[in-house]
Design an enzyme around this catalytic site. Structure first.
Site, short mmCIF file in Angstrom:
data_model
loop_
_atom_site.label_atom_id
_atom_site.label_comp_id
_atom_site.label_asym_id
_atom_site.label_seq_id
_atom_site.Cartn_x
_atom_site.Cartn_y
_atom_site.Cartn_z
N VAL A 64 5.37 -9.03 -15.43
CA VAL A 64 6.04 -8.10 -14.52
C VAL A 64 6.02 -8.58 -13.07
CG1 VAL A 64 5.71 -6.06 -15.96
CG2 VAL A 64 3.92 -6.72 -14.31
N SER A 143 -0.74 7.42 -10.42
CA SER A 143 -2.09 7.88 -10.76
C SER A 143 -2.48 8.99 -9.80
CB SER A 143 -3.09 6.72 -10.63
OG SER A 143 -4.42 7.20 -10.71
N TYR A 156 -6.65 -0.18 -6.22
CA TYR A 156 -5.93 0.61 -7.21
C TYR A 156 -5.28 1.83 -6.56
CZ TYR A 156 -5.06 3.23 -11.51
OH TYR A 156 -4.46 3.94 -12.53
N SER A 159 -2.33 0.83 -4.34
CA SER A 159 -1.16 0.39 -5.11
C SER A 159 -0.44 1.57 -5.73
CB SER A 159 -1.59 -0.61 -6.19
OG SER A 159 -2.38 0.01 -7.20
N LYS A 160 -1.18 2.56 -6.21
CA LYS A 160 -0.55 3.71 -6.85
C LYS A 160 0.08 4.65 -5.82
CE LYS A 160 -1.31 2.60 -11.10
NZ LYS A 160 -0.18 2.29 -12.00
#
Length: 250
Positions: A64, A143, A156, A159-160
């Site tokens: 991806v 998320s 994380y 990024s979300k």
């Protein structure tokens, strides 16, 4: 958990799924196939799909983070099927579990590349086709940490959060062309990702879920299927909560 499904809801529809070998992605693939979709199931390595009882499925490898592979994938989809009606992005990486001063820059970059840059690449590749069709449905896995932030999960969470902003911005660009783009924000779900967190960390996160349990992949698949269906025609640019009550914000 046995969820009802609607046969033929996706008849004559072609849906691309990334992260199709994962816990949430594989559940979504099965749900879409049960409802009649032609599914292009992708993962870093072509996912192994055991059930053949339902709709047509093509299993392909996809990095991806590689724009050329995205371009080739869309070309393959159009060559084989002549259209691309939906895309569900379920891929992702947990990233480092450490306080910010202990996070290595390369780990930060890798997490954002897999979780955020890849979503830009996916949208960049499929949006022209969907605009040309004057129809498209896209759902992207964000998320709850993208809405609230999780301590010791800075890469994380960031990024979300970026996924949420990306969805909101691109949804405004495509709404007039009949393309609906939304994000899903889960909390804890019964997937292999939980194995990468310590038992103490899992217990801490679960204590913040008012429902008092971990979500089932079938519950994610049910929401994703609606977002990818023709029924979702006036909902776009939204973040749909799937957190067992953890998030109570606006």
């Amino acid at each position: 958990m046995n969820e009802p499904f609607w046969a033929n809801r996706f008849q004559d529809r072609v849906v691309l799924v990334t992260g199709a070998a994962g816990g949430l992605g594989s559940a979504a693939v099965e749900r879409l196939r049960k409802e009649g979709a032609t599914v292009i199931a992708t993962d870093l390595h072509a996912p192994v799909l055991t059930s053949t009882a339902y709709g047509e499925v093509t299993s392909l490898g996809l990095d991806v983070t590689n724009p050329e592979q995205w371009k080739d994938l869309v070309g393959t989809a159009l060559e084989r099927h002549g259209r691309l009606d939906g895309m569900l992005m379920c891929h992702g990486a947990q990233g480092p579990e450490a306080d910010v001063e202990d996070v290595a820059y390369q780990d930060w970059q890798r997490t954002l590349r897999i979780n955020l840059d890849s979503c830009f690449l996916g949208l960049h590749a499929v949006i022209p086709t969907m605009k040309n069709q004057a129809h498209g449905r896209i759902a992207i896995l964000s998320s709850i940490s993208g809405r609230e932030g999780n301590a010791s999960m800075t890469a994380y969470s960031t990024s979300k959060a970026g996924v949420i902003a990306l969805v909101k911005a691109v949804a405004k660009e495509t709404a007039a062309q009949g393309v609906c783009i939304n994000a899903i924000a889960p909390s804890m779900f019964q997937t292999p990702l939980l194995e990468h967190l310590s038992p103490e960390r899992n217990a801490q996160l679960l204590s913040r879920v008012p429902a008092g349990r971990i979500g089932e992949p079938s519950e994610f698949a049910a929401l994703a299927a609606w977002l990818l269906s023709d029924e979702c025609s006036y909902t776009t640019g939204q973040v749909l909560d799937l957190s067992g009550g953890r998030y109570a914000g606006s």
